[in-house]
Each structure stands twice: as structure tokens, then as C-alpha cells.
Enzyme design. Structure first.
Site, PDB file in Angstrom:
ATOM      1  N   ASP A   1      16.752 -34.200 -17.272  1.00  0.00           N
ATOM      2  CA  ASP A   1      16.423 -34.366 -15.863  1.00  0.00           C
ATOM      3  C   ASP A   1      16.325 -32.983 -15.237  1.00  0.00           C
ATOM      4  O   ASP A   1      16.396 -31.974 -15.940  1.00  0.00           O
ATOM      5  CB  ASP A   1      17.457 -35.234 -15.139  1.00  0.00           C
ATOM      6  CG  ASP A   1      16.828 -36.041 -14.012  1.00  0.00           C
ATOM      7  OD1 ASP A   1      16.390 -35.418 -13.015  1.00  0.00           O
ATOM      8  OD2 ASP A   1      16.744 -37.276 -14.114  1.00  0.00           O
TER       9      ASP A   1
ATOM     10  N   GLU B   1       9.104 -41.281  -9.427  1.00  0.00           N
ATOM     11  CA  GLU B   1       9.127 -40.309  -8.332  1.00  0.00           C
ATOM     12  C   GLU B   1       8.210 -39.117  -8.586  1.00  0.00           C
ATOM     13  O   GLU B   1       8.583 -37.962  -8.407  1.00  0.00           O
ATOM     14  CB  GLU B   1      10.572 -39.861  -8.073  1.00  0.00           C
ATOM     15  CG  GLU B   1      11.457 -41.020  -7.660  1.00  0.00           C
ATOM     16  CD  GLU B   1      12.915 -40.659  -7.504  1.00  0.00           C
ATOM     17  OE1 GLU B   1      13.526 -41.121  -6.527  1.00  0.00           O
ATOM     18  OE2 GLU B   1      13.443 -39.924  -8.355  1.00  0.00           O
TER      19      GLU B   1
ATOM     20  N   HIS C   1      11.187 -34.888 -12.699  1.00  0.00           N
ATOM     21  CA  HIS C   1      12.555 -34.767 -13.200  1.00  0.00           C
ATOM     22  C   HIS C   1      12.590 -33.916 -14.475  1.00  0.00           C
ATOM     23  O   HIS C   1      13.320 -34.220 -15.414  1.00  0.00           O
ATOM     24  CB  HIS C   1      13.157 -36.159 -13.451  1.00  0.00           C
ATOM     25  CG  HIS C   1      13.408 -36.940 -12.202  1.00  0.00           C
ATOM     26  ND1 HIS C   1      14.486 -36.710 -11.390  1.00  0.00           N
ATOM     27  CD2 HIS C   1      12.686 -37.928 -11.611  1.00  0.00           C
ATOM     28  CE1 HIS C   1      14.444 -37.534 -10.355  1.00  0.00           C
ATOM     29  NE2 HIS C   1      13.355 -38.280 -10.458  1.00  0.00           N
TER      30      HIS C   1
ATOM     31  N   CYS D   1      -5.276 -28.627 -12.354  1.00  0.00           N
ATOM     32  CA  CYS D   1      -5.320 -30.053 -12.011  1.00  0.00           C
ATOM     33  C   CYS D   1      -6.652 -30.413 -11.348  1.00  0.00           C
ATOM     34  O   CYS D   1      -7.213 -31.499 -11.593  1.00  0.00           O
ATOM     35  CB  CYS D   1      -4.152 -30.410 -11.094  1.00  0.00           C
ATOM     36  SG  CYS D   1      -2.538 -30.375 -11.917  1.00  0.00           S
TER      37      CYS D   1
END
Length: 727
Positions: free
Chosen positions: A383, A510, A446, A525
């Protein structure tokens, strides 16, 4: 600068090595709390919320000496010093009136306990597991709860000043060794103590009341069919022999464990006794199904597979336990049980990423969950706060990202990771109890721990530190960067080799859409969006980038490693590859997750927060008293989960994968507290996942649960006692 920091730190350490005297915890700053070794408090102490006691327990991680003799505190609240292993000395307030349940549970560094004369009550399991205590002094005459001083292995002397024995239960001093412990009472009071409940065991061995098991009041999960016969019960405290099919060597070992733990004796001989027969019955219709018969000759357990036989053994263990008042009942009624599960995956998830769970403690969690027919342990291994699994391709991950200082307001070192050899050992150990170990590697969010080591994993190659607070980071893996796929491919190759489970969890929560912006302004991206034909650069389209990344990883897992991918459902997931397993976790969005899974031919794991988040307190004021705003998930809420979610048998048959309880660890700072947060809600989950709806009810469950909880208390397993909270 460095020299001045070292000098300041040394001066602070020198100061904290001496006893600091303050009125309350508000007089100390966070650093002083984290460095405190010896404290004396003299003011009016608070007992709720972020109280003085909660701060002493959770913020003073190094504290070994505490003097409350002058503090104004009539109450030591429940769980006040739960599992504070470094605590060696505590002087209790002289005005103290009550000590709450599990107040000093597993404070196994304490050497001496003195209960002031003002104390009127000591709660259940208040000092259970304080195994280093040598001397216990009770100055007054308090009522003493069940297992209040249980499992004090080093106890040598108990001094009681009261002429009349304080009220105690038969198990208040469970586990004392009369040959090593001396009870000192006022002259002439010995006779009264020798006859008093709870105290008589200092003079003679206890003779518990004979018990014949009542199967209707002790089995959890509730079986599919139970028939108690009118024949005479059989006495079980005798020699037993185990006879097993050749394919059931492991199950024979587990049966041996059960009988030895319950009766302390197993005799494999031809002498007259009882037989436990274990065999395979291929005529049974479910791989986890079993039958159990108790008759004059002993017990016979049959399963379609070894797993079914194992679950029959777990049921036998509960029958032998009975009400839980004693280790073992004296007799079992002759009976017949036919049983099979409602769902085939009944999972607990633990989170060693936020606060590490030592390997031996993680292993110990397995047989406890298996008692209740839970069959999957999901490991959240990475995480933002750490990377906990050794990856030989990238040793830097555990070298640099497995240790940090602090978790929110708990300023303490948090470190550790699992080697691949340890994980293989865990897998083999769990297999003995038919528990599958499911690994999780989060993506694309995460992942700050990995990004802190390899900044090129995120957009703009931004260097960020390992996170030390809860919440959500804006740093995501970059789906437009080739290194992201090289990295994940190497990690998955090793994970697939370590864990034989058919499942690997990819996280996925998330990230993608608001409020995260990592991908919106990234040139790589943007180029990927153009390549994929995604119009516009708004973050509302970012979910398509996550779908692209996920599709690549899903294909890798399916085609190369023959693994079924899992992930946390988000409303951003417009499409799900068929055959995947998605987890419905968001409070209030379960039906939407179900509809999406059904539409896409996927299966779904139910773990909705309102029923299945066990890191949440079980009642107001329960641990964790201080958190990021968690709601209450009561035991009743946990039990009220409907695996079908009202969608009928077709959904259960075609799309339901199973049920899961989650134990995120931002606020779980000791191994014992993993158990505390898990139980008894995990037992409720086990029944939800195993038992047919028509065979379970809340009122019946509470009766049957209490037998389990008595047994857990006797064995020194901690759990939340807020059973009726949150109605």
C-alpha cells in the site's frame, strides 16, 4: 545541522529516561509522548474518546513505567492498556473504583499488580495473559470478573487483605498452578477462602459440574440438519483411537489435535475405548459437505473430500467444548449431522501494510479462523505505507519501503516484511487447515511505497516518500509508461510462483476518476489516450486508462499464470472482463456492484462496509476509539448480511463468489488487536457464509456464540465484548 539534531535528540532521550510528572497527557507534545519511558500523571484523567488512557496506550509506545497513584481517576476503562507489551510497572490510582474488561489484557511485561482498597469491581479478562506477573496484591474486596486473572503463568504469590473472600467466578484465576502459587490471606480466614467460589482452587483441584453437550446451543455455524437421538449419551473422557482412510493423514493429525486439546489424552491401542473414524464418501453432493454421527462406538465423520472431513472435525471440536464453561464436556448425545455450506468462499482480509503483523502471529491467525469454517485469508501486502513481500527482482522494495516512522498520530517505528520462504511456509501451514492464502498487490493506486523506490513508476517520475497517514494519495502508477508493465510483470511472476492460490487480487480502488488528477496532465497518459482513441483530456475519462492497465494485467494472469484476477469494485469500472471476481465494498453501492458484475458475467465477493468492515468499532466507544471517522459496524450488522443481497437463488448460483470481512490496520497496532477487531464478527460472517438462511436467527446465534466466546476467553483469545451494541 545534522549534529544539532543528534544533540537535541540525545537530550530529549536523556530527559525521557527519567520519570516525567505531568497532570494529563495534554501537557505533553507528540514527540514527548512517543519518547516517554516513565510517566507520572497527577490530574483528572479522561476515559472516553481521545482520552488520557487511549493516548497512554497508543501514543506512548515505549512506556514501561506508569505511576497513577496521585491521578484523579475512579475508572480504568475497558481496553485501557490492551496488549501493551513493554509496560513493566503500573501504580494504580488510590481513588480507583473500577477496572474495565480487558483493561490490561496481554500486558505480558508486568511483574507485579496491586489493586487498591477502593476498587469495587474488576472486569472480565482484565489482567488475562499478564504472564510475567509474579505477585498479585488485592487490598480490598472487589468483585472479580470471569478470567480476570487468567493465564498468569509466572504467578507465585497472591495476597488478599479481606477477611471475607471477595466475590469471584470459578474461572477468575483460571490456569494457576497450585504447586507454585501461594495464597496469603488474613489469619483465620483460610477456611472461608478454601470453600469460596473462585478461591477454592488455591487449595484443591476444581471439580467442574458434569456436562452433557447440548448441540442446539453450541454449534456455530449452524449445521444444515441436526438430529439428536434418544439413545443414552456416551462418556467421552476415555481413550480414543483414530481410524482414517489413507488419503486423510492430515485430517487424522487435526483430529488428534482436537482430542488432545480437549481431553489431554489420546491412546492408540487395542484397549477398550472410543473410535473416531474418518473416511471419504463420494456420494455427498458438495466438496465441503460432511456427515457426522455419534454412537456407542464413538464418532464417524465422512466428507466428499478431505476438506469436508476437516469441517466435520471442527464440528466435533465444538461438540466436545459444549457450553464452553469447561475445556471438555463429559458426554455427547448420540446424534446425526448432515452439513454443507451456502457459499464456498468465506474470507478474512488482514492488512500488514499499514501496521506489520509478525510472521508467527500471522500464522497463528489461521487455525483460529478455521475453527469456524472460514477458508480464505486475504493478505493486503502493499500500500502507500509499505511494501511487505520480498520480490527478488527488486530487493530495494523491502530494503527501502518496508520501514517508516509513524501511522497518523502514533509516532512509532513500523517495520518488517515477509520473505518468500515465509510465505511458502504460511501457504503449507494454512493448507493443513484448508485455508487458501490469497495475495493482493495494489494497482494503480495505493502504490506510493513502490513509487518511493522507483519514481519512474508514476507520472512525471515524481519522488515521494512512503506515506505515514491514512487516506488516498494522488500518486498512481503511470499506465502510459512501459516500465510500469515491466515492473508489474516481474512482480506478478514471483507472486504467482509463491502463492498456489488460483486467485490474485489487483486492488484497483480509489483511482482513475475524481478526486485524483495524476493522469490528467501526464504527457505519456495523453499519448496513450490518443492511441486508444479516447477523446479529450478530462479526468472523467481516466477510468479508461485504468481499464487498459487492468486488462493487460488480467490477461497476463489468466493466460500466462492461469490465475483468476480479483479487484475492489468502483463505479468507474464500466466494463469487467468475464471470469474476474469483483469485491463489493463501498457502503451503499452493493447493488450497483452486483448489477455490473451480472451484466459483465463476473462473480462478486460481498464485503460491504456496513456489514463487513471489522476495523470499524463494534459499538460507540469501542476500539479503535480514535480513527478517521469510522462508523460503527455492530455484531448485529455483521450477522444481518444477506449473501444474496435480495437477488434470489439464480444470483447466488451464477454470480456470488463468497463473503469476506476486512481488517484494515491503520488503527490496529498489536497482533492481539487483530483478533479483537475480528471477533466475534468473524464468527457471524462464518455463519452468514455457511448456514442456510432458514437455519439461522439472531437470537439463536447469540446463544450459540456465547459458548464460543467462553472458550476463546479460556484460551486467551481476545475479542470485543460489545455484543449488543449498535442495535
Amino acid at each position: 545541522m545534522r549534529k544539532s539534531i543528534i544533540m537535541a535528540f540525545s537530550a530529549l532521550l536523556s530527559l525521557t529516561s527519567q520519570a516525567q510528572t505531568v497532570a494529563t497527557m495534554q501537557d505533553l507534545n507528540p514527540e514527548q509522548k512517543s519518547m516517554a519511558l516513565s510517566l507520572k500523571l497527577t490530574g483528572q484523567l479522561t476515559v472516553t474518546g481521545n482520552s488520557d488512557y487511549r493516548q497512554l496506550r497508543d501514543l506512548c509506545f515505549q512506556l514501561h513505567t506508569l505511576d497513577l497513584s496521585e491521578a484523579q481517576s475512579r475508572e480504568i476503562p475497558k481496553n485501557a492498556f490492551h496488549s501493551r507489551h513493554r509496560l513493566t510497572t503500573v501504580v494504580l490510582p488510590q481513588c480507583l473504583e473500577s477496572i474495565g474488561t480487558q483493561a490490561f489484557f496481554a500486558c505480558d511485561g508486568l511483574r507485579e499488580i496491586t489493586i487498591p482498597s477502593t476498587v469495587k469491581s474488576i472486569g472480565d479478562a482484565a489482567f488475562s495473559g499478564c504472564k510475567a506477573v509474579e505477585t498479585l496484591t488485592i487490598e480490598g474486596s472487589p468483585s472479580i470478573g470471569d478470567y480476570a486473572f487468567a493465564r498468569l503463568e509466572a504467578l507465585q504469590t497472591v495476597r488478599v487483605n479481606a477477611v471475607n473472600p471477595p466475590a469471584a467466578t470459578p474461572n477468575s484465576f483460571y490456569g494457576i498452578d497450585r504447586s507454585k502459587v501461594r495464597l496469603v490471606v488474613p489469619a483465620g480466614a483460610e477456611k472461608a477462602y478454601s470453600k469460596a467460589e473462585g478461591w477454592s482452587l488455591f487449595y484443591k483441584d476444581a471439580k467442574p459440574e458434569a456436562e452433557t453437550c447440548d448441540p442446539t446451543a453450541c454449534l456455530t455455524p449452524a449445521p444444515l440438519a441436526l438430529k439428536v437421538l434418544r439413545s443414552k449419551p456416551i462418556k467421552v473422557k476415555t481413550s480414543w483411537a483414530i481410524e482414517a482412510d489413507p488419503s486423510l493423514d492430515n485430517e487424522a493429525e487435526r483430529a488428534m489435535e482436537v482430542l488432545q486439546n480437549r481431553m489431554g489424552m489420546i491412546v492408540h491401542s487395542r484397549q477398550r475405548g472410543l473410535r473416531l473414524k474418518l473416511h471419504i464418501d463420494t456420494a455427498l453432493e458438495d466438496d465441503e459437505a460432511y456427515t457426522l454421527r455419534v454412537d456407542n462406538e464413538g464418532a464417524v465423520i465422512a466428507g466428499k473430500t478431505p476438506k469436508g472431513v476437516f469441517y466435520g472435525i471442527m464440528t466435533l471440536d465444538q461438540l466436545l467444548r459444549g457450553s464452553g464453561k469447561n475445556i471438555c464436556v463429559d458426554a455427547l448425545p448420540q446424534l446425526a449431522i448432515t452439513d454443507k455450506p451456502r457459499t464456498h468462499v468465506r474470507e478474512l482480509m488482514v492488512d500488514p501494510a499499514r501496521i506489520f503483523i509478525p510472521f508467527d502471529e500471522l500464522k497463528a491467525f489461521v487455525p483460529e479462523m478455521a475453527r469456524y469454517k472460514l477458508n480464505a485469508l486475504h493478505l493486503h501486502l502493499v500500500d502507500d505505507q509499505s511494501w511487505r513481500i520480498e520480490i527478488k527482482s527488486y530487493p530495494q522494495l523491502t530494503q527501502q519501503a518496508s520501514s517508516r516512522w509513524g501511522q497518523d498520530d502514533m509516532l512509532m517505528p513500523i517495520e518488517g516484511y515477509y520473505t518468500q520462504e515465509q510465505m511458502r511456509e504460511l501457504v503449507a501451514y494454512a493448507a493443513k487447515y484448508h485455508v487458501d492464502i490469497v495475495p493482493e498487490i495494489e494497482m494503480p493506486g495505493h502504490e506510493v511505497a513502490a513509487i518511493s523506490v522507483f519514481p519512474e513508476l508514476t507520472c512525471g517520475a515524481r519522488k515521494v516518500p512512503v506515506r505515514t497517514t491514512c487516506g488516498v494519495s494522488n500518486q498512481l502508477l503511470c499506465p502510459g509508461n512501459d516500465f510500469t508493465y515491466e515492473f508489474l510483470g516481474n512482480v506478478m511472476r514471483e507472486i504467482a510462483d509463491i502463492f498456489p492460490s488460483p486467485y490474485i487480487h489487483l486492488g484497483g480502488d480509489e483511482a482513475g476518476n475524481p478526486p485524483l488528477d495524476c493522469w490528467t496532465d501526464c504527457d505519456k497518459c495523453k499519448a496513450l489516450k490518443r492511441k486508444l482513441g479516447i477523446e479529450g483530456d478530462s479526468r472523467a475519462d481516466n477510468w479508461r486508462l485504468q481499464a487498459y492497465l487492468f486488462d493487460r494485467m488480467i490477461s497476463l494472469l489468466k493466460e500466462k499464470y492461469h490465475k483468476t484476477p480479483m479487484f475492489w469494485y468502483e463505479p468507474d469500472f464500466k466494463e469487467i472482463q468475464p471470469g474476474c471476481v469483483t469485491f463489493a465494498w463501498r457502503d451503499g453501492e452493493t447493488q450497483l456492484a452486483i448489477e455490473t458484475a451480472v451484466r459483465n458475467g463476473a462473480r462478486i465477493m460481498l464485503c460491504p462496509g456496513e456489514h463487513c468492515y471489522y476495523d470499524y468499532p463494534m459499538d460507540k466507544g469501542d476500539m479503535p476509539e480514535v480513527n478517521w471517522g469510522m462508523p460503527v459496524t455492530s455484531l448485529r450488522s455483521a450477522y444481518s448480511l444477506d449473501p444474496s443481497w435480495g437477488n434470489g437463488p439464480d444470483f447466488e448460483r451464477n454470480n456470488l463468489f463468497g463473503v469476506a470481512g476486512t481488517l484494515w490496520s491503520e488503527c490496529i497496532n498489536s497482533p492481539e488487536r487483530v483478533y479483537y477487531q475480528a471477533y466475534p464478527r468473524a464468527i457471524a460472517l462464518a455463519e452468514v457464509g455457511w448456514s442456510a438462511a432458514e437455519h439461522r436467527s439472531w437470537d439463536s446465534f447469540i446463544i450459540r456464540l456465547k459458548a464460543n466466546l467462553r472458550d476463546m476467553m479460556r484460551r486467551g483469545i481476545t475479542f470485543s465484548m460489545e455484543l449488543e451494541g449498535g442495535k
